[in-house]
Scaffold this motif. Sequence first.
Motif, PDB file in Angstrom:
ATOM      1  N   GLN A 227      28.658  22.699  -8.458  1.00 39.51           N
ATOM      2  CA  GLN A 227      28.108  23.355  -7.136  1.00 39.51           C
ATOM      3  C   GLN A 227      26.707  22.411  -7.664  1.00 39.51           C
ATOM      4  OE1 GLN A 227      29.601  23.670  -3.946  1.00 39.51           O
ATOM      5  NE2 GLN A 227      31.125  24.562  -5.218  1.00 39.51           N
ATOM      6  N   ASN A 228      26.624  21.542  -5.855  1.00 42.33           N
ATOM      7  CA  ASN A 228      24.874  20.776  -6.562  1.00 42.33           C
ATOM      8  C   ASN A 228      24.018  21.537  -5.162  1.00 42.33           C
ATOM      9  OD1 ASN A 228      23.059  18.123  -6.322  1.00 42.33           O
ATOM     10  ND2 ASN A 228      24.650  17.543  -7.967  1.00 42.33           N
ATOM     11  N   PHE A 229      23.404  22.424  -6.751  1.00 44.57           N
ATOM     12  CA  PHE A 229      22.318  23.129  -6.372  1.00 44.57           C
ATOM     13  C   PHE A 229      20.646  22.622  -6.716  1.00 44.57           C
ATOM     14  CE2 PHE A 229      25.329  27.043  -6.468  1.00 44.57           C
ATOM     15  CZ  PHE A 229      25.718  27.248  -5.207  1.00 44.57           C
ATOM     16  N   VAL A 230      19.870  22.660  -5.630  1.00 44.98           N
ATOM     17  CA  VAL A 230      18.349  21.953  -5.811  1.00 44.98           C
ATOM     18  C   VAL A 230      17.782  22.317  -5.400  1.00 44.98           C
ATOM     19  CG1 VAL A 230      19.402  19.574  -6.232  1.00 44.98           C
ATOM     20  CG2 VAL A 230      18.896  20.498  -3.836  1.00 44.98           C
ATOM     21  N   PRO A 231      16.948  23.094  -5.573  1.00 50.74           N
ATOM     22  CA  PRO A 231      15.961  24.203  -5.580  1.00 50.74           C
ATOM     23  C   PRO A 231      14.455  23.551  -4.881  1.00 50.74           C
ATOM     24  CG  PRO A 231      15.805  24.151  -7.790  1.00 50.74           C
ATOM     25  CD  PRO A 231      16.694  23.680  -7.166  1.00 50.74           C
ATOM     26  N   VAL A 232      13.630  24.381  -3.899  1.00 49.67           N
ATOM     27  CA  VAL A 232      13.744  23.890  -2.368  1.00 49.67           C
ATOM     28  C   VAL A 232      12.202  23.193  -3.023  1.00 49.67           C
ATOM     29  CG1 VAL A 232      12.736  26.254  -1.726  1.00 49.67           C
ATOM     30  CG2 VAL A 232      12.681  24.370   0.017  1.00 49.67           C
ATOM     31  N   ASN A 233      11.660  24.116  -3.702  1.00 51.45           N
ATOM     32  CA  ASN A 233      10.967  22.945  -4.481  1.00 51.45           C
ATOM     33  C   ASN A 233      10.823  21.615  -5.318  1.00 51.45           C
ATOM     34  OD1 ASN A 233      12.065  24.878  -5.834  1.00 51.45           O
ATOM     35  ND2 ASN A 233       9.690  24.156  -7.951  1.00 51.45           N
ATOM     36  N   TYR A 234      11.697  21.585  -5.530  1.00 51.81           N
ATOM     37  CA  TYR A 234      11.850  20.119  -6.192  1.00 51.81           C
ATOM     38  C   TYR A 234      11.789  19.209  -4.802  1.00 51.81           C
ATOM     39  CZ  TYR A 234      14.248  15.882  -8.393  1.00 51.81           C
ATOM     40  OH  TYR A 234      15.007  15.496  -9.357  1.00 51.81           O
ATOM     41  N   VAL A 235      13.025  19.755  -4.155  1.00 48.90           N
ATOM     42  CA  VAL A 235      13.353  18.698  -2.769  1.00 48.90           C
ATOM     43  C   VAL A 235      11.771  18.395  -2.422  1.00 48.90           C
ATOM     44  CG1 VAL A 235      14.037  18.799  -0.770  1.00 48.90           C
ATOM     45  CG2 VAL A 235      15.374  19.754  -2.298  1.00 48.90           C
ATOM     46  N   ILE A 236      11.082  19.481  -2.331  1.00 47.36           N
ATOM     47  CA  ILE A 236       9.531  19.306  -1.579  1.00 47.36           C
ATOM     48  C   ILE A 236       8.704  17.845  -2.386  1.00 47.36           C
ATOM     49  CG2 ILE A 236       7.812  19.641  -0.631  1.00 47.36           C
ATOM     50  CD1 ILE A 236      10.039  20.392   0.807  1.00 47.36           C
ATOM     51  N   ASP A 237       8.756  18.796  -3.740  1.00 50.78           N
ATOM     52  CA  ASP A 237       8.319  16.673  -4.491  1.00 50.78           C
ATOM     53  C   ASP A 237       8.723  15.518  -4.208  1.00 50.78           C
ATOM     54  OD1 ASP A 237       6.377  18.949  -5.722  1.00 50.78           O
ATOM     55  OD2 ASP A 237       7.696  19.234  -8.052  1.00 50.78           O
ATOM     56  N   VAL A 238       9.848  15.645  -4.336  1.00 48.54           N
ATOM     57  CA  VAL A 238      10.471  14.150  -3.929  1.00 48.54           C
ATOM     58  C   VAL A 238      10.286  13.662  -2.182  1.00 48.54           C
ATOM     59  CG1 VAL A 238      12.937  12.752  -3.982  1.00 48.54           C
ATOM     60  CG2 VAL A 238      12.295  14.873  -5.858  1.00 48.54           C
ATOM     61  N   LEU A 239      10.142  14.393  -1.670  1.00 51.22           N
ATOM     62  CA  LEU A 239       9.725  14.280   0.014  1.00 51.22           C
ATOM     63  C   LEU A 239       8.676  13.303  -0.352  1.00 51.22           C
ATOM     64  CD1 LEU A 239      11.106  16.533   2.057  1.00 51.22           C
ATOM     65  CD2 LEU A 239      12.300  14.780   1.250  1.00 51.22           C
ATOM     66  N   ASP A 240       7.280  14.151  -1.229  1.00 55.60           N
ATOM     67  CA  ASP A 240       6.135  14.133  -1.401  1.00 55.60           C
ATOM     68  C   ASP A 240       5.628  12.405  -2.108  1.00 55.60           C
ATOM     69  OD1 ASP A 240       3.383  14.800  -1.288  1.00 55.60           O
ATOM     70  OD2 ASP A 240       3.576  15.592  -2.907  1.00 55.60           O
ATOM     71  N   ALA A 241       6.332  13.078  -3.217  1.00 52.73           N
ATOM     72  CA  ALA A 241       6.543  11.382  -3.297  1.00 52.73           C
ATOM     73  C   ALA A 241       6.555  10.126  -2.824  1.00 52.73           C
ATOM     74  CB  ALA A 241       7.262  11.668  -5.626  1.00 52.73           C
ATOM     75  N   ALA A 242       7.822  10.245  -2.358  1.00 47.77           N
ATOM     76  CA  ALA A 242       8.404   8.790  -1.392  1.00 47.77           C
ATOM     77  C   ALA A 242       7.546   9.099   0.021  1.00 47.77           C
ATOM     78  CB  ALA A 242       9.984   9.480  -0.620  1.00 47.77           C
ATOM     79  N   LEU A 243       6.085   9.499   0.193  1.00 46.31           N
ATOM     80  CA  LEU A 243       5.356   9.022   1.118  1.00 46.31           C
ATOM     81  C   LEU A 243       4.401   7.634   0.542  1.00 46.31           C
ATOM     82  CD1 LEU A 243       3.704   9.978   3.510  1.00 46.31           C
ATOM     83  CD2 LEU A 243       2.786  11.492   2.679  1.00 46.31           C
TER      84      LEU A 243
END
Length: 353
Positions: A227-243
């Motif tokens: 199951q491709n579980f991703v912790p929310v803090n990692y998702v936020i780090d990627v969203l932030d980097a993409a800015l």
Amino acid sequence: MNILITGANGFLGKKLSVKLLEQGHNLYLLVRNRKRLDSFMAKEGDAYSSQIHILEGDVTEEHLGLNRQLVNSLKGKIDAVYHSAALLSFDEKDRDRTYKVNVGGTENVLNLALEISCQKVLYISTAYTVGKETVGAETLYSSDRCFVNPYEASKCEAEHLVYKFRNNLDIVILRPGIIIGDSRTGVADTNFGLYGFLKGIKILKKRAMRRQDAQSCTIFLDPEVAQNFVPVNYVIDVLDAALVHGKNGSIFNITNPNPPLQSEVYAIVKEVLDFPQLKMYPPSLNAEMTNEEKAFHDSMSIFHSYFQRTIDFPSDNTAKMLAAAGVPMLQMDREALKRIIAGYLLDKASITS
């Protein structure tokens, strides 16, 4: 920067808002009802009230439901838009509404970005626009593929819509896997995905305890499926980097390079709940179910397709972007997964009879 966020009151929207506020950005948070942000403003947002501007509106309406005066005041002021508002329904009966929010709403966001001269739009999609395939990519998928549900199909169509605007806007498409709690604290503010499964297991245990016998409770899952579980803090780090580091036309899979097997999840759940009667067998066993087991599996029916296959999601684009931003790729070990699962299972507020 001045950043507009749709879906600001959602699980992801609130976490993203906190991250951006901590960095000193000014946020314009779009919500359908201002009162829905009261709890956020009283807690996480309290120290940043001077950086927060709340916009009451609706992505399904032209100009997101904002009046002309407000739209004019935003012209030339917004540097980027995170579009995270979506209807997360797998129900075929909600198909029309799902498309209205997820496709029509995305078109309204893109048109507003053009009108107010906002150059960058970061669209938060889902890794499961891959549909029924088992190998993903960090490219635009064909929209004529088979999908599991209307949600996947609508998000894929919205991605195509976003991509068409790349000659007029800097667009970035971000595709999270199955978002779960914070890997550091275990905290989550959602009842979907993994948490619906955990809730069902808790109910199975309560009913088993009422019986006061040694009869096992069986769940039927393939132990070798990941199951491709991703912790929310990692998702936020990627969203932030993409800015800053997300280039126009880029697509990023925010996925787990080493996703846990269902057998791992089962073992952790059994351990955390102290539930020795819980057994797991592959669906091919075709064993008879008790009424409790049948009720559990019926409640999980909308996720059956996800329980039955492992999907390979490459994330080379994400790895390169994170390297440029100085952010490490995800490494979620068993202890982090256990922390997240325990954070829900041992939370008394999550117990439902």
